[in-house]
Write a protein that holds these residues in place. Structure first.
Motif, PDB file in Angstrom:
ATOM      1  N   ASP A   1       0.948  -1.320   0.052  1.00 23.08           N
ATOM      2  CA  ASP A   1      -0.040   0.020   0.007  1.00 23.08           C
ATOM      3  C   ASP A   1       0.872   1.286  -0.047  1.00 23.08           C
ATOM      4  O   ASP A   1       0.535   2.253  -0.727  1.00 23.08           O
ATOM      5  N   ARG A   2       2.005   1.173   0.756  1.00 23.33           N
ATOM      6  CA  ARG A   2       2.806   2.493   0.725  1.00 23.33           C
ATOM      7  C   ARG A   2       3.355   2.678  -0.595  1.00 23.33           C
ATOM      8  O   ARG A   2       3.577   3.673  -1.105  1.00 23.33           O
TER       9      ARG A   2
ATOM     10  N   TYR B   1     -12.413   9.647   4.585  1.00 29.76           N
ATOM     11  CA  TYR B   1     -11.230   9.642   5.062  1.00 29.76           C
ATOM     12  C   TYR B   1     -10.074   8.412   4.851  1.00 29.76           C
ATOM     13  O   TYR B   1     -10.568   7.282   4.733  1.00 29.76           O
ATOM     14  N   ILE B   2      -8.921   8.888   4.628  1.00 29.70           N
ATOM     15  CA  ILE B   2      -7.783   7.882   4.548  1.00 29.70           C
ATOM     16  C   ILE B   2      -7.201   7.879   5.734  1.00 29.70           C
ATOM     17  O   ILE B   2      -6.397   8.820   6.213  1.00 29.70           O
ATOM     18  N   TYR B   3      -7.504   6.773   6.384  1.00 27.81           N
ATOM     19  CA  TYR B   3      -6.688   6.462   7.665  1.00 27.81           C
ATOM     20  C   TYR B   3      -5.226   5.892   7.359  1.00 27.81           C
ATOM     21  O   TYR B   3      -5.175   4.752   7.109  1.00 27.81           O
ATOM     22  N   ILE B   4      -3.945   6.682   7.500  1.00 29.79           N
ATOM     23  CA  ILE B   4      -2.711   6.122   7.188  1.00 29.79           C
ATOM     24  C   ILE B   4      -1.999   6.251   8.401  1.00 29.79           C
ATOM     25  O   ILE B   4      -2.286   7.108   9.289  1.00 29.79           O
TER      26      ILE B   4
ATOM     27  N   LEU C   1       4.214  10.428   3.036  1.00 28.39           N
ATOM     28  CA  LEU C   1       2.925  10.029   2.268  1.00 28.39           C
ATOM     29  C   LEU C   1       1.816  11.082   2.593  1.00 28.39           C
ATOM     30  O   LEU C   1       0.894  11.088   1.633  1.00 28.39           O
ATOM     31  N   VAL C   2       1.665  11.374   3.809  1.00 23.70           N
ATOM     32  CA  VAL C   2       0.325  12.297   4.097  1.00 23.70           C
ATOM     33  C   VAL C   2       0.445  13.305   2.979  1.00 23.70           C
ATOM     34  O   VAL C   2      -0.618  14.001   2.466  1.00 23.70           O
TER      35      VAL C   2
ATOM     36  N   VAL D   1       2.778  20.291  10.092  1.00 25.39           N
ATOM     37  CA  VAL D   1       1.791  21.172   9.697  1.00 25.39           C
ATOM     38  C   VAL D   1       2.147  21.607   8.416  1.00 25.39           C
ATOM     39  O   VAL D   1       0.957  21.862   7.533  1.00 25.39           O
ATOM     40  N   GLU D   2       3.225  21.564   7.557  1.00 21.73           N
ATOM     41  CA  GLU D   2       3.644  21.367   6.161  1.00 21.73           C
ATOM     42  C   GLU D   2       2.903  20.371   5.463  1.00 21.73           C
ATOM     43  O   GLU D   2       2.521  20.709   4.097  1.00 21.73           O
ATOM     44  N   LYS D   3       2.667  19.052   6.035  1.00 27.29           N
ATOM     45  CA  LYS D   3       2.092  18.162   5.213  1.00 27.29           C
ATOM     46  C   LYS D   3       0.699  18.310   4.828  1.00 27.29           C
ATOM     47  O   LYS D   3       0.205  17.974   3.837  1.00 27.29           O
ATOM     48  N   PHE D   4      -0.197  18.858   5.793  1.00 30.01           N
ATOM     49  CA  PHE D   4      -1.689  19.378   5.771  1.00 30.01           C
ATOM     50  C   PHE D   4      -1.739  20.518   4.716  1.00 30.01           C
ATOM     51  O   PHE D   4      -1.476  21.466   4.851  1.00 30.01           O
TER      52      PHE D   4
END
Lengths: 458, 194
Positions: free
Chosen positions: A92-93, A120-123, A130-131, B190-193
């Motif tokens: 998945d990663r 929602y994507i729960y990662i 990846l977020v 914070v930068e990721k979102f």
């Protein structure tokens, strides 16, 4: 098509970005679904495709969707399970890293089919980088009108949010994941009620794995029936297998279901054989939770039939001589690997990850670890081996969620198939204490001169 | 009863320090809270704790947890019970760089134990400890989902894969250099979102 469905375009430079992805046929499935099909028709195609959950359980996706409580007047939710933490699994990663838009396409089409407006994507938190990748892809999809209000001018609106976990294997279990998404400890819920009726915030919810959802776009493109023609029997389509351990080419491979296990291990385009010209000793084919099988039983079933990469073939022989396809985390152990040490390692993992709700799992995993620890360190007793089997049996099936089973199976199967290695550890504590592990080399060294105390399993 | 006595543990002592997010972070946190339906703002707890840990001292002190509780309208205990459940939340002061070495199955098969031993030797600390200069904390963690590129470790959630003792030496050298310039090796939560 070379058997590739999900990863057909993975090597195209820039495919992670919207423009390149779109230029290579991206989002055509979304247009087709939203403009030309009703929600029911989309669900029907998924049902016809025979797609089964890729997270480990292999439950038919169409059937899971059909359970969703459509009579409720509460909002419905789709939650993408990207909490990939099963040891040996990293597909998945790979998918999210290279093809974030393929996942988004699947989410949009699935949400349309299910009547969902928030997804929602729960990662897992460890995939922090990846977020950023997913957030960027979502932003691009909004900019191009594939997310937000009235997508493609239809009446369908959708919001997708990324939600990071914070390091807990148990949150891969769907009800623990929902608890965690609600901002609580990841303690699995008692089922029923199933999430299809009472899921996120008590609302009807579908939880699907990343790879499962990523397959929805291609299924809409090619049609459910065409997808079902790929693969073998009830194991339709392709599967991502993440291969690791003592092989020449570790990595993620997309295989057509039905590929012989032997080809997967030895073919140069897949694992490429065992590293350093060693011999194959054992394989854990579906992530660390599934039973380990010795070389002869992973290549052929007990009946002598060639073992195939399908849900059914790998399970052939049940727990006596079979295993499971699971999540597709394919861990290969060579002749030098110590089964006792490996089992101890995995048991420590489950002890660490047990949420602590159910006594059999909370206490049992710790006991198994202690007993395995003393066997591995030359302080075991012969009775410890059967003690392990007994503890494993008392965990299995006696817990709220499948983590208990997942902890019990590796221990039970290791003893079932490699009992003599455990006996060796008990009978020759001095050897075990003094060797640098990995030094129990050949099969002949494992032959025990005096069987002694009535052990009759080998 | 003062809630600094709710949990009888040395880590749960309230120091009474004033903590708060930078204004731009606070804005981001408020945006994150809007991602969840009205009345369900508790859902934002995990992401907000990540941000808090990163921006407010590298670990979750009682003051930080109480601050997060007040932002989300929660009882402090609701934050404590979550912070103690998840392995990525630290309740102790950490080094500038937290080195987390995977020790699960596939990594162990591929030399993860030797990597950990090498780090222990080079840093002269055991897992769970911090170097006296406060630069490194060494930790063992369970499967990081990088088994095909084992052995692997993370430095503040940044992946370092296919490790050898030589690569580890180079990494430590780089990080020591970064530390001099007060550089982080990765972008922030914070930068990721977006």
């Amino acid at each position: 098509m070379g058997g590739k469905v999900l990863l057909a375009n993975v090597d195209i430079p820039g495919i992670r970005g919207f423009d390149t992805y779109r230029a290579h046929g991206g989002y055509i499935a979304v247009e087709k679904a939203l403009r030309e099909m009703t929600a029911t028709e989309v669900s029907l195609e998924v049902h016809k495709s025979g797609l089964r959950g890729r997270g480990g359980a292999g439950f038919p996706t169409g059937l899971k969707w059909s359970f969703l409580d459509r009579k409720s007047d509460k909002p419905r939710y789709l939650v993408c399970n990207a909490d990939e933490s099963e040891p040996g699994t990293f597909k998945d990663r790979y998918l999210m890293h290279h093809l974030p838009h393929l996942l988004l396409e699947g989410l949009i089409i699935s949400s349309y089919a299910l009547g969902v407006e928030t997804c929602y994507i729960y990662i897992r938190g460890e995939f922090k980088y990846l977020v950023g990748v997913l957030e960027k892809a979502i932003k691009e999809a909004y900019q191009h009108g594939f997310l937000g209000e009235r997508i493609l001018g239809t009446g369908f609106s959708l919001k997708i949010y990324v939600h990071p976990g914070a390091g807990a294997y148990i949150c891969g279990e769907e009800t623990a994941l929902l608890e965690s998404l609600e901002g609580k400890r990841g303690n699995p819920r008692i089922k029923p009620p199933f999430p299809a009726f009472k899921g996120l915030y008590g609302c009807p919810t579908v939880v699907n794995n990343v790879e499962t959802l990523a397959a929805v776009g291609p299924i809409i493109n090619m049609g459910g029936e065409a997808y079902a023609k790929i693969g073998r029997g009830r194991s339709t389509g392709t599967k991502l297998i993440s291969a690791c351990g003592h092989i020449n080419n570790p990595g993620v491979y997309e295989i057509e279901m039905g590929l012989p296990v032997e080809d997967f291990i030895y073919a140069p385009r897949y694992c490429g054989g065992i590293a350093n010209d060693k011999l194959l000793k054992a394989v854990i084919p579906g992530g660390s939770s599934v039973p380990i099988l010795p070389a002869d039983l992973i290549l052929n079933t007990a009946q002598g039939e060639q073992r195939l990469m399908t849900f059914e073939s790998l399970a052939e022989g049940d727990f006596e001589s079979g295993t499971m396809l699971g999540s597709g985390g394919f861990i290969v152990l060579d002749e030098d690997a110590c089964i006792v040490r490996n089992t101890l390692n995995l048991t420590r993992f489950y002890r660490h990850e047990s949420c602590g709700q159910c006594s059999p799992c909370r206490e049992g995993t710790g006991w198994m670890e202690k007993v395995l620890h003393r066997i591995e360190h030359g302080e075991g007793k012969m009775s410890d081996i059967d003690l392990l089997v007994r503890v494993a049996k008392n965990i299995e099936g006696n817990t709220i969620c499948p983590l208990g089973d997942a902890a019990a199976w590796p221990v039970a199967s290791a003893i079932r198939h490699f009992r003599r290695e455990f006996v060796y550890h008990v009978k020759f504590p001095e050897v075990v204490k003094n060797i640098d592990h990995g030094a129990i080399q050949s099969d002949t060294e494992l032959l025990i001169p005096d069987s002694g105390t009535g052990i009759k399993y080998w | 009863m003062e809630h600094n006595n709710i949990i009888n543990h040395p880590q749960f002592v309230k120091e009474g320090k004033q903590v708060s997010f930078k204004p731009e972070t606070l804005k981001k946190v408020q945006d994150l809270m809007k991602r969840y339906p009205e009345g369900r703002q508790k859902s934002a707890l995990l992401p907000v704790l990540h941000i808090a840990q990163e921006e407010l001292g590298g670990y979750l002190s009682v003051d930080v947890m109480d601050y997060v509780a007040s932002l989300l309208g929660l009882q402090p205990i609701e934050v404590y019970e979550v912070a103690t459940f998840y392995s990525m939340f630290y309740l102790d002061k950490m080094g500038k760089y937290v080195i987390e070495v995977c020790q699960t199955g596939p990594c162990a098969l591929s030399g993860g134990e030797q990597i950990l031993a090498h780090l222990q030797e080079m840093l002269e600390i055991m897992p769970g400890e911090t170097t006296s200069d406060g630069i490194f904390t060494l930790k063992t963690v369970e499967c990081l989902g990088s088994c095909g590129t084992a052995p692997v470790l993370q430095v503040n959630t940044d992946f370092h894969e296919k490790l050898t003792p030589g690569k580890v030496d180079k990494l430590l050298e780089d990080l020591r250099e970064y530390a001099k310039h007060d550089k982080s090796d990765d972008s922030t939560w914070v930068e990721k979102f977006c």
